[in-house]
Design an enzyme around this catalytic site. Sequence first.
Site, PDB file in Angstrom:
ATOM      1  N   ARG A 219       0.856  -1.185   0.000  1.00 40.57           N
ATOM      2  CA  ARG A 219       0.000   0.000   0.000  1.00 40.57           C
ATOM      3  C   ARG A 219       0.890   1.233   0.000  1.00 40.57           C
ATOM      4  O   ARG A 219       2.111   1.132   0.024  1.00 40.57           O
ATOM      5  CB  ARG A 219      -1.033  -0.005   1.148  1.00 40.57           C
ATOM      6  CG  ARG A 219      -0.643  -0.669   2.409  1.00 40.57           C
ATOM      7  CD  ARG A 219       0.490  -0.019   3.124  1.00 40.57           C
ATOM      8  NE  ARG A 219       0.233   1.386   3.376  1.00 40.57           N
ATOM      9  CZ  ARG A 219       1.133   2.283   3.701  1.00 40.57           C
ATOM     10  NH1 ARG A 219       2.416   1.942   3.828  1.00 40.57           N
ATOM     11  NH2 ARG A 219       0.831   3.533   3.914  1.00 40.57           N
ATOM     12  N   GLY A 220       0.234   2.411  -0.047  1.00 40.98           N
ATOM     13  CA  GLY A 220       0.998   3.650  -0.219  1.00 40.98           C
ATOM     14  C   GLY A 220       1.046   3.941  -1.715  1.00 40.98           C
ATOM     15  O   GLY A 220       1.375   3.055  -2.516  1.00 40.98           O
ATOM     16  N   ALA A 221       0.741   5.187  -2.062  1.00 41.63           N
ATOM     17  CA  ALA A 221       0.542   5.515  -3.481  1.00 41.63           C
ATOM     18  C   ALA A 221       1.714   5.100  -4.386  1.00 41.63           C
ATOM     19  O   ALA A 221       1.508   4.399  -5.386  1.00 41.63           O
ATOM     20  CB  ALA A 221       0.254   7.011  -3.596  1.00 41.63           C
TER      21      ALA A 221
ATOM     22  N   ARG B 275      -7.479  -0.155  -6.586  1.00 38.09           N
ATOM     23  CA  ARG B 275      -7.628   0.946  -5.623  1.00 38.09           C
ATOM     24  C   ARG B 275      -7.795   2.229  -6.441  1.00 38.09           C
ATOM     25  O   ARG B 275      -6.937   2.571  -7.247  1.00 38.09           O
ATOM     26  CB  ARG B 275      -6.421   1.034  -4.677  1.00 38.09           C
ATOM     27  CG  ARG B 275      -6.308  -0.224  -3.800  1.00 38.09           C
ATOM     28  CD  ARG B 275      -5.504  -0.006  -2.546  1.00 38.09           C
ATOM     29  NE  ARG B 275      -6.147   0.893  -1.614  1.00 38.09           N
ATOM     30  CZ  ARG B 275      -5.500   1.497  -0.611  1.00 38.09           C
ATOM     31  NH1 ARG B 275      -4.199   1.283  -0.452  1.00 38.09           N
ATOM     32  NH2 ARG B 275      -6.130   2.297   0.215  1.00 38.09           N
TER      33      ARG B 275
ATOM     34  N   GLN C   2      -2.395   2.897  10.662  1.00 35.92           N
ATOM     35  CA  GLN C   2      -1.141   2.802   9.905  1.00 35.92           C
ATOM     36  C   GLN C   2      -0.017   3.621  10.518  1.00 35.92           C
ATOM     37  O   GLN C   2       1.148   3.337  10.289  1.00 35.92           O
ATOM     38  CB  GLN C   2      -1.382   3.214   8.464  1.00 35.92           C
ATOM     39  CG  GLN C   2      -2.093   2.120   7.720  1.00 35.92           C
ATOM     40  CD  GLN C   2      -2.739   2.630   6.490  1.00 35.92           C
ATOM     41  OE1 GLN C   2      -3.530   3.574   6.545  1.00 35.92           O
ATOM     42  NE2 GLN C   2      -2.412   2.049   5.373  1.00 35.92           N
TER      43      GLN C   2
ATOM     44  N   ASP D 112      -1.894  11.001  -2.002  1.00 36.64           N
ATOM     45  CA  ASP D 112      -2.280   9.940  -2.950  1.00 36.64           C
ATOM     46  C   ASP D 112      -2.647  10.520  -4.298  1.00 36.64           C
ATOM     47  O   ASP D 112      -2.622   9.818  -5.310  1.00 36.64           O
ATOM     48  CB  ASP D 112      -3.449   9.138  -2.394  1.00 36.64           C
ATOM     49  CG  ASP D 112      -2.972   8.259  -1.248  1.00 36.64           C
ATOM     50  OD1 ASP D 112      -2.867   8.766  -0.119  1.00 36.64           O
ATOM     51  OD2 ASP D 112      -2.654   7.089  -1.515  1.00 36.64           O
TER      52      ASP D 112
ATOM     53  N   ASN E  37      -5.248  12.658   0.717  1.00 37.53           N
ATOM     54  CA  ASN E  37      -4.405  11.748   1.506  1.00 37.53           C
ATOM     55  C   ASN E  37      -5.303  10.984   2.472  1.00 37.53           C
ATOM     56  O   ASN E  37      -6.524  11.188   2.522  1.00 37.53           O
ATOM     57  CB  ASN E  37      -3.323  12.557   2.247  1.00 37.53           C
ATOM     58  CG  ASN E  37      -2.259  11.674   2.867  1.00 37.53           C
ATOM     59  OD1 ASN E  37      -1.714  10.798   2.196  1.00 37.53           O
ATOM     60  ND2 ASN E  37      -1.975  11.873   4.140  1.00 37.53           N
ATOM     61  N   LYS E  38      -4.709  10.140   3.255  1.00 41.08           N
ATOM     62  CA  LYS E  38      -5.444   9.278   4.194  1.00 41.08           C
ATOM     63  C   LYS E  38      -6.480  10.060   4.999  1.00 41.08           C
ATOM     64  O   LYS E  38      -6.227  11.190   5.422  1.00 41.08           O
ATOM     65  CB  LYS E  38      -4.424   8.611   5.122  1.00 41.08           C
ATOM     66  CG  LYS E  38      -4.968   7.693   6.161  1.00 41.08           C
ATOM     67  CD  LYS E  38      -5.790   6.545   5.608  1.00 41.08           C
ATOM     68  CE  LYS E  38      -5.077   5.752   4.548  1.00 41.08           C
ATOM     69  NZ  LYS E  38      -5.840   4.577   4.080  1.00 41.08           N
TER      70      LYS E  38
HETATM   71  O1  MRU Z   1      -4.402   3.417   2.123  1.00 41.13           O
HETATM   72  P1  MRU Z   1      -2.921   3.588   1.963  1.00 41.13           P
HETATM   73  O2  MRU Z   1      -2.126   2.957   3.051  1.00 41.13           O
HETATM   74  O3  MRU Z   1      -2.452   3.134   0.599  1.00 41.13           O
HETATM   75  O4  MRU Z   1      -2.709   5.144   2.069  1.00 41.13           O
HETATM   76  C1  MRU Z   1      -1.453   5.668   2.284  1.00 41.13           C
HETATM   77  C2  MRU Z   1      -1.462   7.138   2.352  1.00 41.13           C
HETATM   78  O5  MRU Z   1      -2.472   7.772   2.432  1.00 41.13           O
HETATM   79  C3  MRU Z   1      -0.135   7.802   2.206  1.00 41.13           C
HETATM   80  O6  MRU Z   1      -0.081   8.945   2.974  1.00 41.13           O
HETATM   81  C4  MRU Z   1       0.016   8.172   0.736  1.00 41.13           C
HETATM   82  O7  MRU Z   1      -0.119   7.036  -0.061  1.00 41.13           O
HETATM   83  C5  MRU Z   1       1.279   8.837   0.450  1.00 41.13           C
HETATM   84  S1  MRU Z   1       2.549   7.636   0.481  1.00 41.13           S
HETATM   85  C6  MRU Z   1       4.037   8.110   0.177  1.00 41.13           C
END
Ligand code: MRU
Length: 375
Positions: free
Chosen positions: A57-59, A94, A210, A251, A261-262
């Site tokens: 996970r993470g963009a 996603r 997270q 994201d 973002n999250k």
């Molecule tokens: O749902 P996730 O864990 O994929 O979301 C992660 C985030 O929101 C991060 O802040 C975002 O992807 C930036 S990562 C460098």
Amino acid sequence: MNIDGKAWRTIWLEPDGGSGLSAVGVIDQTLLPHQFTTRILRSCDQAAEAISTMVVRGAPLIGVTGAYGLMLALQVDPSDAALAAAFEQLNATRPTAVNLRWALERVRAKVQPLPPLERAAAAQAEAALIAEEDVAMGEAIGEHGLAIFQQLAAARPAERQAEPFNVLTHCNAGWLATVDWGTALAPIYKAHRAGMKIHVWVDETRPRNQGASLTAYELGREGVPHTVIVDNAGGHLMQHGQVDAVIVGSDRTTRTGDVCNKIGTYLKALAAHDNGVPFYVALPASTIDWTIADGVAEIPIEARSAAEVTHIQGLLADAPPGSKPVSVQVTPNASAAFNPAFDVTPARLVTGLITERGVAPATPEGLRQLYGPVD
Ligand code: MRU
């Protein structure tokens, strides 16, 4: 980044073992911080599943996994139809992080003009290039962010100069969210390695915790002083002068500087704005969606399973070492739950965008100054 003295990336190519087919290794992030386990992805289906279940996970990491997912698909069927099907399958995993579509489009553009038999190798090369670029972008973001931290720390009153520089971050935008370094955590790692006295407030970020599970794990492994707080504590700490800066990842960033973002990032930005705390967003170019201008209206927000709200995952208090996390219910059986995974912070609440090309105001002009005209 380091785990028990060994340098790791979050994704890598596995030797083909003579089969002629490459596989992809990843860290299973669903078991962290309690278990460090790796997985091998051998098919496009497995790559898609790893993204949607948040094994990865993470963009930025989602993007690289998608790129390798196309490679895995093309290894078994390099036809146009298979390419199109794999693209759709991976892209649907996603919806919010634009890096996924960006990376898939990049690989597709490379392989589509080629004869089918050359496509898998070309996809592999392009995915590897995207991964390398991601590492370089994270490190550059780290350098630019470090300069900001140093300026902000130096501008504090003389009586506070001896105190650690207190940064608050939300969710996980560290090396686990990218291939290495991270985005929001990259300046923190750079600062720590440069000997700056830094302390990080780590937001839990329900529903998936997270911050508590991934950011705290990363910072701990690198020896960065940090304290985990519940999501709702950030505003209180800002009111009491205990946060010098907020830094988060993204994201999807619109061409106007809105940042998605999250979930909960927006509330942190509001609290920062109300308390005069600088609110920075760290992002690589792959996160910018040049096609949209209004983040609130135009960015698709992923709604994840209600079970992530009704249940919480962790180790039982008396669990012996090596135990697997368990899930416990926190809501009444009959209560409905809703789980939007991201929110949008309007550009007006963002102090600056820290990119691999430097720092820009969160405005169309600021982004154009860094990246030039985009059609
Ligand atoms: O749902 P996730 O864990 O994929 O979301 C992660 C985030 O929101 C991060 O802040 C975002 O992807 C930036 S990562 C460098």
